[in-house]
Design a protein around this motif. Structure first.
Motif, PDB file in Angstrom:
ATOM      1  N   GLU A  61      21.202  45.323 -44.497  1.00 38.59           N
ATOM      2  CA  GLU A  61      22.261  46.415 -44.877  1.00 38.59           C
ATOM      3  C   GLU A  61      21.629  47.764 -45.056  1.00 38.59           C
ATOM      4  O   GLU A  61      20.453  47.897 -45.718  1.00 38.59           O
ATOM      5  CB  GLU A  61      22.921  45.968 -45.871  1.00 38.59           C
ATOM      6  CG  GLU A  61      23.563  44.563 -46.109  1.00 38.59           C
ATOM      7  CD  GLU A  61      24.316  44.301 -47.571  1.00 38.59           C
ATOM      8  OE1 GLU A  61      24.252  45.197 -48.319  1.00 38.59           O
ATOM      9  OE2 GLU A  61      24.525  42.958 -47.550  1.00 38.59           O
ATOM     10  N   TRP A  62      22.137  48.527 -44.146  1.00 41.13           N
ATOM     11  CA  TRP A  62      21.662  50.006 -44.231  1.00 41.13           C
ATOM     12  C   TRP A  62      21.406  50.585 -45.524  1.00 41.13           C
ATOM     13  O   TRP A  62      20.139  51.112 -45.831  1.00 41.13           O
ATOM     14  CB  TRP A  62      22.269  50.760 -43.380  1.00 41.13           C
ATOM     15  CG  TRP A  62      21.863  52.279 -43.352  1.00 41.13           C
ATOM     16  CD1 TRP A  62      22.447  53.425 -43.924  1.00 41.13           C
ATOM     17  CD2 TRP A  62      20.317  52.878 -42.907  1.00 41.13           C
ATOM     18  NE1 TRP A  62      21.680  54.623 -43.685  1.00 41.13           N
ATOM     19  CE2 TRP A  62      20.309  54.105 -43.165  1.00 41.13           C
ATOM     20  CE3 TRP A  62      19.496  52.231 -42.356  1.00 41.13           C
ATOM     21  CZ2 TRP A  62      19.324  55.050 -43.031  1.00 41.13           C
ATOM     22  CZ3 TRP A  62      18.176  53.043 -42.271  1.00 41.13           C
ATOM     23  CH2 TRP A  62      18.372  54.382 -42.467  1.00 41.13           C
ATOM     24  N   ASP A  63      22.243  50.542 -46.575  1.00 37.89           N
ATOM     25  CA  ASP A  63      22.084  50.871 -47.899  1.00 37.89           C
ATOM     26  C   ASP A  63      20.687  50.481 -48.577  1.00 37.89           C
ATOM     27  O   ASP A  63      20.000  51.277 -49.415  1.00 37.89           O
ATOM     28  CB  ASP A  63      23.341  50.645 -48.849  1.00 37.89           C
ATOM     29  CG  ASP A  63      24.657  51.497 -48.354  1.00 37.89           C
ATOM     30  OD1 ASP A  63      24.573  52.261 -47.655  1.00 37.89           O
ATOM     31  OD2 ASP A  63      25.538  51.097 -48.925  1.00 37.89           O
ATOM     32  N   LYS A  64      20.400  49.234 -48.342  1.00 34.42           N
ATOM     33  CA  LYS A  64      19.370  48.744 -48.954  1.00 34.42           C
ATOM     34  C   LYS A  64      18.040  49.009 -48.338  1.00 34.42           C
ATOM     35  O   LYS A  64      17.142  49.132 -48.698  1.00 34.42           O
ATOM     36  CB  LYS A  64      19.603  46.975 -48.965  1.00 34.42           C
ATOM     37  CG  LYS A  64      20.380  46.704 -49.759  1.00 34.42           C
ATOM     38  CD  LYS A  64      20.530  45.100 -49.822  1.00 34.42           C
ATOM     39  CE  LYS A  64      21.653  44.314 -50.573  1.00 34.42           C
ATOM     40  NZ  LYS A  64      21.752  42.960 -50.664  1.00 34.42           N
ATOM     41  N   SER A  85      17.796  52.057 -46.535  1.00 34.03           N
ATOM     42  CA  SER A  85      17.492  53.377 -46.926  1.00 34.03           C
ATOM     43  C   SER A  85      16.712  53.320 -48.251  1.00 34.03           C
ATOM     44  O   SER A  85      15.809  54.311 -48.451  1.00 34.03           O
ATOM     45  CB  SER A  85      18.553  54.151 -46.674  1.00 34.03           C
ATOM     46  OG  SER A  85      19.812  53.526 -47.634  1.00 34.03           O
ATOM     47  N   ASN A  86      17.085  52.655 -49.196  1.00 35.63           N
ATOM     48  CA  ASN A  86      16.553  52.763 -50.460  1.00 35.63           C
ATOM     49  C   ASN A  86      15.046  52.042 -50.265  1.00 35.63           C
ATOM     50  O   ASN A  86      14.075  52.618 -51.013  1.00 35.63           O
ATOM     51  CB  ASN A  86      17.253  51.452 -51.419  1.00 35.63           C
ATOM     52  CG  ASN A  86      18.434  52.133 -52.055  1.00 35.63           C
ATOM     53  OD1 ASN A  86      18.562  53.409 -51.863  1.00 35.63           O
ATOM     54  ND2 ASN A  86      19.384  51.045 -52.434  1.00 35.63           N
ATOM     55  N   THR A  91      24.559  62.291 -43.682  1.00 34.28           N
ATOM     56  CA  THR A  91      23.958  62.030 -44.832  1.00 34.28           C
ATOM     57  C   THR A  91      22.642  62.669 -44.882  1.00 34.28           C
ATOM     58  O   THR A  91      21.731  62.243 -44.036  1.00 34.28           O
ATOM     59  CB  THR A  91      24.035  60.607 -45.464  1.00 34.28           C
ATOM     60  OG1 THR A  91      25.203  60.092 -45.256  1.00 34.28           O
ATOM     61  CG2 THR A  91      23.647  60.790 -47.136  1.00 34.28           C
TER      62      THR A  91
END
Length: 221
Positions: A194-197, A199-200, A63
């Motif tokens: 959590e990676w999504d958080k 990265s945010n 990504t």
């Protein structure tokens, strides 16, 4: 007659929009990553780009995201890229960062490798950094950042402590004009974030910077 022509033209372009432009651009995902400390006008746009490959290597990244200031008078651009590879093979032009406890035990995960390669634990401890700060070593022209996200290595970080550590690192990077950084998926894995958080959080903290961050997903053993 004039009004009827306008109506026909409107229908024509509406059909064109629905059949071509909406279908084409509807496949692109645009998100918004706004810092809790910024105003609405300071929000950054998040563009998810398609996967790239080269003929000389495995898929270059999973990504790629770019945060662009909506303020067009600013040239600041932040780029976050994920790649498959060994973090310690990153170019020397990239500084490195990872998460640790304030005790700098570094007895598990990728921290073990940092300890083996860079050592100087006494020098890190002497900096007196507590949770929410960052300790720094210098390796020739690059910096090695130790994001202190928890009081003890056996503990767990929080998103607040990670954000605080990232902010502290950002200030040092600004001072030293660091424009390239290589990291693992910080705070994830054994730390449990959590990676999504995460990265945010990276977008929120660094979205206004002229900076490239490369995330290496493979952890060498």
């Amino acid at each position: 007659m004039f009004g009827r022509c306008n109506f026909v033209a409107f229908k024509k372009y509406r059909i064109l929009y629905e059949s071509v432009y909406k279908k084409t651009f509807g496949t692109h995902t645009f998100l918004t990553a706004a810092s809790a400390t910024t105003t609405k006008s300071d929000q950054q746009s998040l563009l998810i780009l398609p996967q790239l490959k080269t003929s000389h290597q495995s898929p270059f990244h999973t990504t790629t995201v770019q945060y662009l200031h909506q303020n067009m008078s600013s040239d600041a651009k932040f780029k976050l890229t994920e790649v498959e590879g060994d973090l310690f093979s990153a170019p020397k032009s990239h500084s490195l960062a990872h998460c640790v406890g304030a005790d700098f035990a570094m007895g598990a995960g990728i921290a073990v490798k940092f300890k083996q390669i860079y050592g100087q634990v006494d020098k890190l401890l002497a900096q007196g950094v507590t949770s929410g700060g960052v300790a720094v070593l210098q390796d020739e022209d690059r910096y090695i950042y130790y994001l202190v996200t928890k009081p003890q290595s056996w503990g767990s970080p929080t998103y607040d402590s990670l954000r605080s550590s990232l902010t502290a690192m950002r200030e040092h990077m600004r001072e030293k004009h660091v424009k390239q950084l290589a990291i693992p998926r910080i705070g994830c894995g054994i730390d449990g974030l959590e990676w999504d958080k995460v990265s945010n959080e990276l977008g929120n903290v660094f979205g206004g910077e002229e900076l490239e961050i490369v995330v290496y997903n493979f952890v060498p053993k």
